[in-house]
Design an enzyme around this catalytic site. Structure first.
Site, PDB file in Angstrom:
ATOM      1  N   GLY A 392       0.848  -1.180   0.086  1.00 26.06           N
ATOM      2  CA  GLY A 392      -0.039   0.053   0.035  1.00 26.06           C
ATOM      3  C   GLY A 392       0.791   1.288  -0.079  1.00 26.06           C
ATOM      4  O   GLY A 392       1.964   1.320  -0.417  1.00 26.06           O
ATOM      5  N   SER A 393       0.530   2.421   0.277  1.00 22.81           N
ATOM      6  CA  SER A 393       0.667   3.591   0.462  1.00 22.81           C
ATOM      7  C   SER A 393       2.163   3.917   1.077  1.00 22.81           C
ATOM      8  O   SER A 393       2.920   5.085   0.886  1.00 22.81           O
ATOM      9  CB  SER A 393       0.034   4.597   1.023  1.00 22.81           C
ATOM     10  N   ALA A 394       2.678   2.946   1.921  1.00 21.03           N
ATOM     11  CA  ALA A 394       3.991   2.984   2.323  1.00 21.03           C
ATOM     12  C   ALA A 394       5.189   3.258   1.541  1.00 21.03           C
ATOM     13  O   ALA A 394       6.025   3.763   1.884  1.00 21.03           O
ATOM     14  CB  ALA A 394       4.325   1.694   3.378  1.00 21.03           C
TER      15      ALA A 394
END
Length: 690
Positions: A392-394
Site C-alpha cells: 500500500g501507500s507505505a
C-alpha cells in the site's frame, strides 16, 4: 701261494655327482640365510614389527550465539552419549557380538517411540541378523557350483533372498533390540567415533556401560551436547536448527560437506543463522593419531591437533527489545481478533523489522502467528524475509522520488485530487477527494491521485481527460521499477540469511497497473525490503545491507567473558539512490508531516513524541482465496524512523489480511509502541552502562 689283495669298492660316479649337488644346495642355502640375517635382517624385523598410523577426527561443540549485549541466546547443553569407534579389520560378526553385549545395558527406544523404532527394522535387517547367527545353515542355501560362478557380493545377496521370511518372523524383542544397536554400529567408520545413542541416555545406562567397557571393544561412555535456548522460542525461527546425529550431513549437500572435511555423521546447520554461519560455528575437530599393528590392534594414540569448539557469534539483535516487540505484536493482534471473533478468514499474522538505518544492524525481527483453532501464538519471524505482500501507500516516498528524478513532477507541484477514470477501466481515487494537493500534502494525507498522475506522466500521458483513453509507453513500468530497485524494493536486500524473497512482479504493463504499482497495490515486497527502503530514505539515500551478525569471537576458556574478536561486520553500503539530495530531503519532510502534523495519517499515534519520528502509513486492497471463495481484505503497513534529524532506528510493519475496515489502525499502534519501547530501553541500557 700269494694272496691277492682285495680290491676297494668305489662309489659310483653318479652318486658322487649327487653328493656334490647336495653340497652346493646347502652352500647356497647357508649363503642365503647369511644374506637374510646380515644384509636384510633389520628390514625383515621391521616388517614383523610394522605398524600403521591413521588420523581420526572427533567433532567438537558448536560455537555459542549471543545478542548485542552478550546475553547467551544459543548455548550447548551437555548430555550423556554412548559412542562406538571400530578398530581396523572389524567384521560383521564382531559388531554383532558387541551389539549383543551392549543390549544388556542400553535400550534404543522408550515407551513413546518403541513402535516406530521397531517398525524401522526392515526384512533385510532381520535376514542379515539370522545369517550371522546361522552362518553354516545359511551357506547351505547356495550350492558350490552356484557359488563358483558368483562374486562374494552376489553370493551374499542370493543367500539373503533365499532365507525364508518365516525364519525371521518370530524374532524376540531382545533380538530386535540387538538389531537396532548393530544398525548403528554398522554406520561407524574405522577409527572414527560414531554416536550409538545420545538421546535419552539415562544415568543408569551411562553408569552400566562405563562399568563394562572392558568387555565392549570400541564402545565408550562419554558426553555429547545439544543446543539449548535460554529465551525459548523468542527469535528461534531465525536462529534455525541443526541436524541430529542420526541424520548427519544433509544429503542434498553431501559432496559439499565431505570435500570440506566433514564426516557423514557430523551435525550441520539445517536452517537460519545456524546454516548461514556454519563455517564459523562448526569449530576445529580434534585429530587423534592411532597406531595399529598388522593385526589391526591399536597400540598407541596421540593427539596431533587439539580440538576447539566453534567460534561464538555476537548478533546485532537486542533480546530484551526483541522480547518486547514480540509481545507488542501479540497483544495488538489479539485486540483486533477479539473485536472480530467470528471473522476467522483474516488476521492471523503480524510482522515487524527494526534496524539501524545507518549501519544495517537488525535490532529486532518479529513475526507472530495466531492459530484460531488452538487459541495460541507461534513465532514466525522468518516470514519477514519469506512472505511477500502488497504494502500500500507505505511506498509512496519511492514513487514521489521517482517522479522528481524522471522529471515528470517538480517539488511543490500540485494536482487536484479527484477520482480518475481511464476509458474501459474502473474509477480510481483516494479514500476521499482531497482537493488541491502538492507533493508534501500527498505524502502527509496519502493521496492516491497524486501518485496516479506521476504514473501516467511516466507513461507519457500529460493530457489526461476523465473517461478518455490514454497514451502509455510500457517502458515506464521498468523505469519505475528501476527506481524502486535502488531502495531495495523488488531486489535482494543482501541480508545474511540463507533465503529471502524478493517480491512478485505483476505481469501486465498497462497504465492502470502502473497506477496501482505507484500506490503499492500491484507488486509485492517483504517486510525486510520495506525496512531497507525506509532506512535508505532516512539515511539520505544510502542503501545499506541489513545484517544479523555483529561480530564473531574466538572461544574463551572462561564462561564469564567472551574471547577475542575474530571478525567484525562493518557497514556495507550497497548503493546510493540516483536522486538529488534536495529531492530526498523533500520526501523526508513529507514523512515528518505524516507523523507530526494534523491530518497526517499517523498523527494520532505519533504527535507530541519527543523522539521526533517520521514515516509513512499504508493500506492495500488484497484478495484472499479460502475454500474456493474470494474475499476482499486489506494489508495494513507502516514504515518509519527516528529521530528525524539523526536517525538511529527504522522500522517496517505489515499486518496482512485484516479484513476491510477492520484493522483498527493496528499497524500504527504497533509502530508507536515499538518506537516508545526502543527509546525507553535506550535509557535503561545507558543507566546500566553507567
Amino acid at each position: 701261494m700269494v694272496k691277492k689283495k682285495k680290491k676297494r669298492r668305489q662309489l659310483p660316479f653318479r652318486l658322487n655327482i649327487l653328493f656334490f649337488v647336495v653340497f652346493l644346495l646347502f652352500s647356497v642355502l647357508i649363503l642365503q640365510l647369511g644374506v637374510v640375517q646380515i644384509l636384510n635382517g633389520d628390514s625383515f624385523q621391521k616388517e614383523i614389527d610394522r605398524t600403521d598410523q591413521d588420523i581420526s577426527k572427533t567433532p567438537v561443540p558448536r560455537g555459542k550465539i549471543y545478542d548485542r549485549y552478550h546475553n547467551v541466546v544459543v548455548d550447548n547443553e551437555p548430555i550423556y552419549s554412548i559412542t562406538y569407534t571400530p578398530a581396523k579389520g572389524v567384521q560383521a560378526e564382531d559388531r554383532l557380538d558387541v551389539a549383543e553385549k551392549l543390549a544388556n545395558y542400553i535400550s534404543m527406544y522408550n515407551d513413546k517411540n518403541k513402535e516406530d523404532k521397531l517398525a524401522a527394522i526392515t526384512m533385510r535387517d532381520k535376514k542379515e541378523y539370522w545369517y550371522l547367527k546361522h552362518d553354516e545353515e545359511a551357506n547351505k542355501l547356495l550350492t558350490e557350483k552356484e557359488a563358483a560362478d558368483m562374486k562374494p557380493a552376489e553370493q551374499y545377496k542370493t543367500i539373503l533372498e533365499r532365507i525364508k521370511e518365516e525364519e525371521v518372523d518370530d524374532l524376540t524383542e531382545e533380538q530386535q533390540k540387538v538389531i537396532l544397536i548393530k544398525k548403528e554400529l554398522d554406520k561407524a567408520m574405522t577409527l572414527t567415533p560414531h554416536i550409538v545413542k545420545n538421546e535419552d541416555v539415562t544415568p543408569e545406562e551411562y553408569a552400566k556401560v562405563a562399568e563394562h567397557l572392558n568387555e565392549l571393544p570400541g564402545i565408550n561412555a562419554t558426553t555429547d551436547w545439544n543446543r539449548a535456548y535460554p529465551y525459548d522460542d523468542t527469535f528461534k525461527s531465525l536462529l534455525g536448527s541443526i541436524t541430529s546425529q542420526t541424520e548427519g550431513i544433509l544429503a542434498e549437500k553431501e559432496n559439499y560437506y565431505l570435500t570440506r572435511g566433514y564426516s557423514p555423521n557430523d551435525r550441520v546447520g539445517r536452517s537460519g543463522l545456524e546454516e548461514q554461519y556454519e563455517e564459523l560455528l562448526r569449530g576445529r575437530k580434534e585429530q587423534i593419531e592411532y597406531t595399529t599393528n598388522k593385526n589391526g590392534e591399536i597400540v598407541d594414540t596421540n593427539v596431533v591437533v587439539e580440538g576447539q569448539r566453534g567460534k561464538d557469534l555476537v548478533l546485532t539483535i537486542d533480546m530484551k527489545f526483541q522480547e518486547r516487540v514480540d509481545k507488542i505484536l501479540r497483544e495488538e493482534l489479539k485486540k483486533v481478533i477479539q473485536k472480530h471473533p467470528y471473522d476467522n478468514r483474516f488476521v492471523d499474522d503480524a510482522l515487524a523489522v527494526v534496524m539501524n538505518p545507518k549501519t544495517g544492524e537488525l535490532l529486532a525481527v518479529s513475526g507472530q502467528h495466531y492459530d484460531r483453532e488452538k487459541g495460541k501464538f507461534s513465532n514466525v519471524a522468518y516470514k519477514t524475509l519469506y512472505d511477500q505482500h502488497r504494502p500500500g501507500s507505505a511506498v509512496k516516498g519511492a514513487t514521489v522520488l521517482s517522479g522528481y528524478q524522471s522529471g515528470v513532477i517538480t517539488p511543490g507541484q500540485t494536482f487536484y485530487d479527484a477520482p480518475i477514470k481511464i476509458k474501459g477501466t474502473p474509477e480510481k481515487g483516494s479514500y476521499n477527494s482531497l482537493g488541491s494537493v502538492n507533493d508534501l500534502d500527498a505524502l502527509k494525507r496519502s493521496s492516491n491521485v497524486y501518485m496516479f498522475y506521476i504514473a501516467l506522466r511516466m507513461g507519457g500521458e500529460y493530457n489526461y481527460q476523465y473517461n478518455q483513453p490514454v497514451t502509455f509507453h510500457k517502458e515506464a513500468f521498468q523505469k519505475m521499477r528501476n527506481y524502486f530497485d535502488q531502495f531495495g524494493l523488488g531486489v535482494s536486500t543482501g541480508v545474511d540469511f540463507p533465503y529471502e524473497g524478493t517480491g512478485y512482479k505483476g505481469p501486465e504493463p498497462v497504465a492502470g497497473n502502473l497506477m496501482d504499482f505507484a500506490i503499492g497495490q500491484y507488486d509485492t515486497f517483504t517486510t525486510m525490503q520495506l525496512a531497507q527502503y525506509v532506512s535508505t530514505i532516512a539515511n539520505d539515500g544510502l542503501r545499506v545491507r541489513p545484517h544479523f551478525l555483529k561480530e564473531a569471537r574466538v572461544p574463551s576458556a572462561s564462561e564469564e567473558r567472551l574471547g577475542a574478536v575474530f571478525k567484525s561486520v562493518n557497514t556495507d553500503v550497497l548503493n546510493r539512490i540516483e536522486m538529488s539530495q534536495n529531492y530526498i530531503e523533500r520526501v523526508q519532510e513529507g514523512f515528518r508531516r505524516v507523523y507530526q502534523e494534523p491530518r497526517g495519517t499517523a498523527y494520532t499515534e505519533f504527535s507530541g513524541k519527543d523522539y521526533n519520528p517520521a514515516g509513512k502509513t499504508g493500506t492495500a486492497e488484497n484478495e484472499v482465496y479460502k475454500n474456493g471463495n474470494q474475499y476482499n481484505t486489506e494489508n495494513l503497513s507502516l514504515v518509519g524512523y527516528a529521530p528525524f534529524d539523526d536517525p538511529e532506528i527504522a522500522m517496517a510493519i505489515i499486518v496482512p489480511n485484516t479484513g476491510v475496515d477492520k484493522g483498527d489502525h493496528v499497524n500504527n499502534k504497533i509502530g508507536e509502541r515499538i518506537m516508545d519501547t526502543y527509546f525507553d530501553l535506550k535509557e535503561e541500557h545507558n543507566e546500566e552502562a553507567e
